[in-house]
Every structure is written in C-alpha cells, then in structure tokens.
Design a protein around this motif. Structure first.
Motif, mmCIF file in Angstrom:
data_model
loop_
_atom_site.group_PDB
_atom_site.id
_atom_site.type_symbol
_atom_site.label_atom_id
_atom_site.label_comp_id
_atom_site.label_asym_id
_atom_site.label_seq_id
_atom_site.Cartn_x
_atom_site.Cartn_y
_atom_site.Cartn_z
ATOM 1 N N GLY A 205 0.815 -1.213 0.000
ATOM 2 C CA GLY A 205 0.000 0.000 0.000
ATOM 3 C C GLY A 205 0.844 1.257 0.000
ATOM 4 N N ILE A 206 0.972 1.881 -1.152
ATOM 5 C CA ILE A 206 1.715 3.146 -1.253
ATOM 6 C C ILE A 206 0.816 4.310 -0.850
ATOM 7 N N GLN A 207 -0.396 4.336 -1.353
ATOM 8 C CA GLN A 207 -1.450 5.318 -1.056
ATOM 9 C C GLN A 207 -1.154 6.697 -1.630
ATOM 10 N N THR A 208 0.010 7.259 -1.327
ATOM 11 C CA THR A 208 0.392 8.545 -1.911
ATOM 12 C C THR A 208 1.908 8.666 -1.925
ATOM 13 N N LEU A 209 2.415 9.356 -2.945
ATOM 14 C CA LEU A 209 3.848 9.642 -3.011
ATOM 15 C C LEU A 209 4.106 11.131 -2.795
ATOM 16 N N ASN A 210 3.086 11.833 -2.300
ATOM 17 C CA ASN A 210 3.205 13.241 -1.961
ATOM 18 C C ASN A 210 3.539 13.347 -0.469
ATOM 19 N N PRO A 211 4.779 13.757 -0.108
ATOM 20 C CA PRO A 211 5.181 13.780 1.311
ATOM 21 C C PRO A 211 4.292 14.654 2.185
ATOM 22 N N LYS A 212 3.841 15.791 1.659
ATOM 23 C CA LYS A 212 2.995 16.680 2.447
ATOM 24 C C LYS A 212 1.664 15.993 2.780
ATOM 25 N N THR A 213 1.076 15.351 1.791
ATOM 26 C CA THR A 213 -0.189 14.655 2.009
ATOM 27 C C THR A 213 -0.010 13.503 2.987
ATOM 28 N N ALA A 214 1.071 12.742 2.823
ATOM 29 C CA ALA A 214 1.338 11.625 3.729
ATOM 30 C C ALA A 214 1.429 12.111 5.171
ATOM 31 N N ALA A 215 2.100 13.241 5.379
ATOM 32 C CA ALA A 215 2.220 13.792 6.731
ATOM 33 C C ALA A 215 0.865 14.242 7.265
ATOM 34 N N LEU A 216 0.043 14.825 6.408
ATOM 35 C CA LEU A 216 -1.273 15.296 6.824
ATOM 36 C C LEU A 216 -2.155 14.160 7.340
ATOM 37 N N ILE A 217 -2.030 12.990 6.732
ATOM 38 C CA ILE A 217 -2.921 11.885 7.099
ATOM 39 C C ILE A 217 -2.258 10.921 8.086
ATOM 40 N N GLY A 218 -1.127 11.318 8.666
ATOM 41 C CA GLY A 218 -0.513 10.503 9.707
ATOM 42 C C GLY A 218 0.195 9.272 9.202
#
Length: 503
Positions: free
Chosen positions: A317-330
C-alpha cells in the motif's frame, strides 16, 4: 433447525468469511447450535432471503462491511416484510457498524449491535438471550480480544471452501500505521492527539497469534488441499523474524511440490497467482501477503526471492507519493525508500506486486496524483527503457470516509465533500474538483479492465496523461465504464496503440 444463524453477503462466492467462522468457533457450548449461511453480493435477493426464512433461527447474526452495507439493508427490509410472529433477534456486527451513528438506517432493523471484535461479546450475548434474559444495551462496545485465548476457526472451512474458494488466514491483528482514512486510526485518534508530523504518531500495537499453533493450522489446511492462502494481516512484515518464520514454512511446502513445473516469470498473470485456482490440487501453495513498503531488509528480500514464479503475491500500500499529504494523514512519508523497495522487489523476486494509490487525499491535487502514478508505474517497470508489466498491477482507489475515522478533521480546511451513502467516496475537495475525480474514477475502471486484466500491454513511461485521454475517449464512445464487451474494448485499445497514441 439451528438456534443461531450467522450470515454475511460476501463480495464474491469464492470469498468465504473468516469472521463468521471465528464467531461460531468461539461460541463454546453453543457452537453446535450455530449454522453459517453465506451469500454473494450479486446473488438475487430471493436466494438470500429464502434460506434464512426456512432456517427460522432464534438469533440471526449479520456481519456488515462498507461493501455490503446497502445490500444488508435491502435484505433486512425484505425479511421484515415477511417475518411477523417468528422474527429472530437480529445482531449486527462488523467494521461498518462499529462506528456508525446510532440513528443510522440499518439499526432500525437490529435488536443489538456489537461494536468491535465480537468473538467474546457475541457468545456472551447469545448465552444471555437464549436463557431468556434481556440485555439492556442495544449497542455493545466490545474490547479487543486476547488473540492468545480465542479459538481458531480454520477447521470450519468446509471441503467445498478448501477445494473451490480462496482461504483467508490471519497471523496477526492491527497495523503499525495510523493512516487517518483507515479504521486502524480510530483508537489512536481517541487516545492521543493526531498531529501532522507523521513520524511522531505512535503506532498501534500489532497483536500476534501464537506462531507454532498457527503454523500447525496451516499444515492441516495444506494437507486438506488448500492452495491459495490470503493473509489478512495489515502489516505482515513489521516483525521480520516472525515474517521469515512463516515465509520459510511456505517455502518448504512449495519446495516439496517437486512434481509441479513452475512457469517462467513472464508467463504469470498479475491478476492472480498462476496456481490460484483453488481446484488445482496438484499445484504448490500460493500465498498473498500485505506488506509495509518501507520495511524490506536484505534478509527478507533474500527469502522472498526464493519463491518460484506464480507462488507469491505482495500487496504494497503506497497510497500517496506526496510527502505533504502523507504527513497530513498521519502516514510515514518515505517515498524514495518505498520506491526503492518496489524496485528491488521487481528486480530480485518473482512476486506479483499489487500497489495501491488513493485519489482525493487532503493536500494532493490532480497533477500531483498523476505524477505519483507515473513514479509508481516507472519504478515497477524496472530499469529497461520500456515497461514490462507482466508481474505487477497498480490499483487506483478513491478516498472513502469510513465512519469514525479522523480524516474528518480535514473537512473544513480542505473542503472535503463525501457521498453520504456507502462506500462514502469523496466527491470533491479544495484541490481536486468533482470533474477531475470523475476522470480518475473512469481512468481507474478502464485501467483495471484493460491493463490489469491484460487486454493490452503498455510499454512506455510515463503514461498517466495518455491513458487519461484514452479513458475519456472510451467514456464518450461507450457512455459508461461497466458492462462493456471485452473483445470490443480490446479492439479499441489495440487501435489506439496502432495509431501511435501509446508509443
């Protein structure tokens, strides 16, 4: 007639419910008074209602998920019309009803609702009701069970399950992540502050079933003829030593299947393990693990490399490769490390890799999502100039607001708008419009039909923009993304290649 009937509407007939079997196995003295009835989502309504009406149970337990929620309401409505004097006590459970508000429509038809893990709570409630006692609380909150104490349920897979269906197993429960769109984050959000720096969020504890009894159960299943094992563990590789022990067990069983001729890696379909037909009793076991993308140390890669073609599938599960978004969703944001792990898996193993991306997450717009898709596609394609997609597939999903999950804290900031009906998909947010999300939905559907199901092979990189253009043309041509003849769709795709659109 059995006093207790447990039922579920499964996605497909070949997907038996381990949850129902666990509830039955942990009923104690009441196990013999319990019957399991399973149905398929596309099965006609009458074929679901008639067996339940004939059974006339005293207690009817129903497992509810996000995917069968509306189908369960339809079932309950139909049963409610017919049941007058002999209506059973209906108990609902499962992940979907554990966090719904108490005024949700589905609860109108329920006598009781068990929120959380039900192996113990369901037994206690049944014992009380069968004694003629009343439980004053309609909504019962169940604590997490002790996995060292509950009984396993693998013996309840029937011979038909073993020979004709996929078999679900679990060696652990829980997840190391607290991704805010997932139910794993619910307890974390209730017990600690969710913060935007994902590295600081404490992971939930993963509860592990005793390893030796678990492997003994797997041995029995293999001897009974099971050939496709789908692990329900959400983060199988967080305990490397334990993961290696399970992997070595299955490798030993595969190596003992010396009479089987393994295919070349290039001939294996990414849609399924080559021997995933449960009726292929002469084939070696095929195992499906869900693994954390940033945890592939050398010893794990070496072990995975020893699986022959067609015997290993990895869901990453990669879900997102956008670091900012990944940080936002924990979610820990390590895109470079995750992509490197995928590259090594492609280069060093025969695993069929299934990688996920989610559209509509807070902080990620259409362009960023497309960039992430191309990064994933290119990495999985390997070092060669052209993509070789024989051994991987990319699954595109749309963000869903599961009831109770802390992703809701972004609703105001990012103007998150969700469909109020299951599966609660996002319709728009401040960075991605309704139109763009619909384009991605169509892209995802045609990608699944054409690329993941191998109607054609795309060999170029990047590909997101060109396939997006193609999927829009297909929507105009067909007017829908479902019920399309496979041969006509393949012909349209081949025409697109021949015209040089994909070059």
């Amino acid at each position: 007639m059995k006093k207790i009937v447990l039922t579920a509407i499964n996605a497909k007939w070949i997907h038996p419910s381990l949850a129902l079997r666990l509830l039955k196995a942990n009923l104690g003295a009441l196990e013999e008074s319990c019957e399991i009835m399973e149905f398929a989502l596309r099965q006609p309504l009458a074929e679901k209602t008639e067996p339940l009406l004939i059974a006339k149970p005293f207690i009817l337990g129903i497992s509810v998920s996000i995917w069968n929620h509306l189908a369960v309401i339809e079932l309950l409505k139909e049963l409610d019309k017919i049941w007058i004097n002999e209506k059973p006590i209906i108990i609902l459970g499962g992940p979907e009803v554990s966090h719904l508000p108490e005024d949700a429509e589905i609860f109108q038809y329920a006598g009781y609702v068990i929120r959380g893990e039900g192996e113990t709570a369901f037994r206690l409630l049944c014992e009380k009701l069968l004694k003629g006692e009343k439980e004053p609380n309609k909504f019962i909150t169940a604590e997490d069970v002790n996995v060292n104490e509950i009984k396993t349920a693998y013996h309840l897979y029937t011979d038909e399950d073993v020979t004709k269906k996929l078999i679900y197993v679990e060696s652990s429960r829980g997840c190391v992540f607290n991704c805010e769109f997932c139910l794993s984050a619910v307890k974390a959000s209730n017990s600690e502050q969710i913060i935007e720096n994902s590295e600081q969020v404490k992971p939930n504890k993963v509860r592990e079933f005793p390893i030796e009894p678990f492997l003994a159960e797997m041995e029995i299943l293999i001897k009974r003829g099971v050939r496709t094992f789908k692990f329900l563990d959400r983060s199988f590789n967080t305990n490397i030593n334990r993961a290696l022990q399970i992997i070595e067990f299955f490798l030993s069983k595969i190596n003992n299947s010396s009479s089987h001729s393994f295919p070349s890696a290039s001939s294996v379909s990414p849609c399924l393990c080559v021997n995933s037909s449960p009726m292929n009793s002469s084939a070696p076991p095929c195992v499906h693990f869900e693994m954390v993308p940033s945890l592939f140390p050398p010893e794990l890669l070496e072990a995975l490399a020893r699986f022959p073609p067609g015997t290993l599938r990895l869901e990453v599960g990669i879900q997102t490769l956008n670091p900012k978004t990944a940080a936002l969703i924990g979610r820990p944001a390590k895109p470079e490390k995750e992509l490197e792990a995928l590259r090594l898996l492609r280069e060093k193993t025969n695993a069929i890799i299934h990688a996920d991306l989610i559209a509509g997450l807070p902080g990620e717009d259409f362009t960023s999502f497309g960039k992430g898709f191309d990064q994933l596609w290119t990495t999985l394609g390997g070092k060669n100039k052209k993509i070789d997609s024989d051994l991987f597939e990319i699954q595109l999903g749309i963000l869903k607001f599961l009831p109770g999950t802390p992703i809701s804290r972004h609703n105001e900031t990012y103007k998150m708008q969700y469909n109020p009906l299951p599966p609660y998909e996002i319709e728009e947010n401040s960075l991605i419009s309704t139109n763009d999300l619909q384009k991605i939905k169509n892209f995802a559907r045609f990608w699944e039909l054409i690329i993941n199901r191998e109607l054609i092979k795309l060999t170029e990189k990047p590909v997101f923009d060109k396939f997006m253009e193609f999927s829009e043309e297909l929507m105009v041509y067909f007017g829908r993304n479902w019920g399309i003849d496979k041969e006509i769709l393949q012909k349209k795709a081949i025409e697109k290649i021949e015209t040089g659109h994909f070059s």
